[in-house]
Design a protein around this motif. Sequence first.
Motif, PDB file in Angstrom:
ATOM      1  N   LEU A 106       0.914  -1.208  -0.097  1.00 59.54           N
ATOM      2  CA  LEU A 106       0.025   0.184  -0.212  1.00 59.54           C
ATOM      3  C   LEU A 106       0.871   1.480   0.272  1.00 59.54           C
ATOM      4  O   LEU A 106       0.528   2.311  -0.593  1.00 59.54           O
ATOM      5  N   CYS A 107       1.790   1.245   0.667  1.00 54.64           N
ATOM      6  CA  CYS A 107       2.724   2.497   0.820  1.00 54.64           C
ATOM      7  C   CYS A 107       3.452   2.644  -0.502  1.00 54.64           C
ATOM      8  O   CYS A 107       3.731   3.787  -0.803  1.00 54.64           O
ATOM      9  N   ALA A 108       3.981   1.334  -1.087  1.00 52.87           N
ATOM     10  CA  ALA A 108       4.575   1.378  -2.386  1.00 52.87           C
ATOM     11  C   ALA A 108       3.745   2.327  -3.518  1.00 52.87           C
ATOM     12  O   ALA A 108       4.045   3.079  -4.290  1.00 52.87           O
ATOM     13  N   GLU A 109       2.391   1.810  -3.384  1.00 56.46           N
ATOM     14  CA  GLU A 109       1.373   2.169  -4.492  1.00 56.46           C
ATOM     15  C   GLU A 109       1.418   3.725  -4.392  1.00 56.46           C
ATOM     16  O   GLU A 109       1.228   4.530  -5.213  1.00 56.46           O
ATOM     17  N   ARG A 110       1.269   4.319  -3.093  1.00 55.06           N
ATOM     18  CA  ARG A 110       1.135   5.722  -2.635  1.00 55.06           C
ATOM     19  C   ARG A 110       2.600   6.675  -3.320  1.00 55.06           C
ATOM     20  O   ARG A 110       2.198   7.516  -3.870  1.00 55.06           O
ATOM     21  N   TYR A 111       3.445   5.970  -3.061  1.00 57.06           N
ATOM     22  CA  TYR A 111       4.800   6.855  -3.261  1.00 57.06           C
ATOM     23  C   TYR A 111       4.899   6.717  -5.010  1.00 57.06           C
ATOM     24  O   TYR A 111       5.522   7.697  -5.480  1.00 57.06           O
ATOM     25  N   LEU A 112       4.337   5.482  -5.471  1.00 53.30           N
ATOM     26  CA  LEU A 112       4.189   5.910  -7.026  1.00 53.30           C
ATOM     27  C   LEU A 112       3.481   7.129  -7.688  1.00 53.30           C
ATOM     28  O   LEU A 112       3.837   7.138  -8.805  1.00 53.30           O
ATOM     29  N   THR A 113       2.761   7.666  -7.097  1.00 51.71           N
ATOM     30  CA  THR A 113       1.962   8.763  -7.300  1.00 51.71           C
ATOM     31  C   THR A 113       2.666  10.084  -7.268  1.00 51.71           C
ATOM     32  O   THR A 113       2.242  10.951  -7.954  1.00 51.71           O
ATOM     33  N   LEU A 114       3.877   9.892  -6.788  1.00 46.85           N
ATOM     34  CA  LEU A 114       4.619  11.260  -6.648  1.00 46.85           C
ATOM     35  C   LEU A 114       5.337  11.403  -8.007  1.00 46.85           C
ATOM     36  O   LEU A 114       5.323  10.383  -8.591  1.00 46.85           O
TER      37      LEU A 114
END
Length: 262
Positions: free
Chosen positions: A182-190
């Motif tokens: 979940l954390c990785a998915e969010r950081y990919l939006t940066l």
Amino acid sequence: MVKLLVLVVALAAGSAFSASAPGRIVGGELTTIDKYPSIVQVDYFGPNSGTWSQSCGANILNAYYVLSAAHCFAGRTYDPSLRRIRAGTSYRNTGGIISYVLREHNHPTYGKRGFDGDITVVRLINALVYSPVVQRGTIIYQDGVIPDYMPVVHAGWGRTTQGGLLSPQLRDVVIYVINRELCAERYLTLNPPGIVTENMICAGLLDIGGRDACQGDSGGPLYYGNIIVGIVSWGHGCANETFPGLSTAVAPYSDWIVATAV
């Protein structure tokens, strides 16, 4: 159920440390070094200012070695002579005992994929002298796993708000392990995307924010109980509700740490 394993390993470098299974304290409370006797300050010497000042944290492995973040011991102007360790004090830039850095052992994967491998074992010139406030730490066992949602603790002297002042006294804060995918998915939006790897621990208060490490806490510990499971590494801002902080997971590197700190 995932179990946390602890292994005690004796090392020769003047003492021993226990092995079991960058940087920020926002939203925490003041604390004292007797509660965290394995945490130390990493001081940086500014050639322009001609003074020493705390810049990162580290963790005592044994009398001659500490564990920190590789980015605290790297860079274009880095030199071991510009770093030292201050141990055994609750207060930033004062008190305790000083030990200077002989050399750093940054993990060989550091710098090849974002902040992956952001971990270092640092050899000191003069041995730390143990006392009630200077003690070796315990690290997680090789490949040990901390389950999602478990409480973990940051400690350090970093900024108490994003862009704010560094804390003059040691602080700690309780946060929770967040699912890495979940954390990785969010950081990919940066833009550009942040790279979260399997060698990192994501922790904070998801969708709430307000608690985190911050600049100046890099290299310091992420504790599960009294075990060092992470090393403060990086993140998007401090205490962000959408993008929790990232620590280097110690477990993938525990055997390397033991082999290096001798």
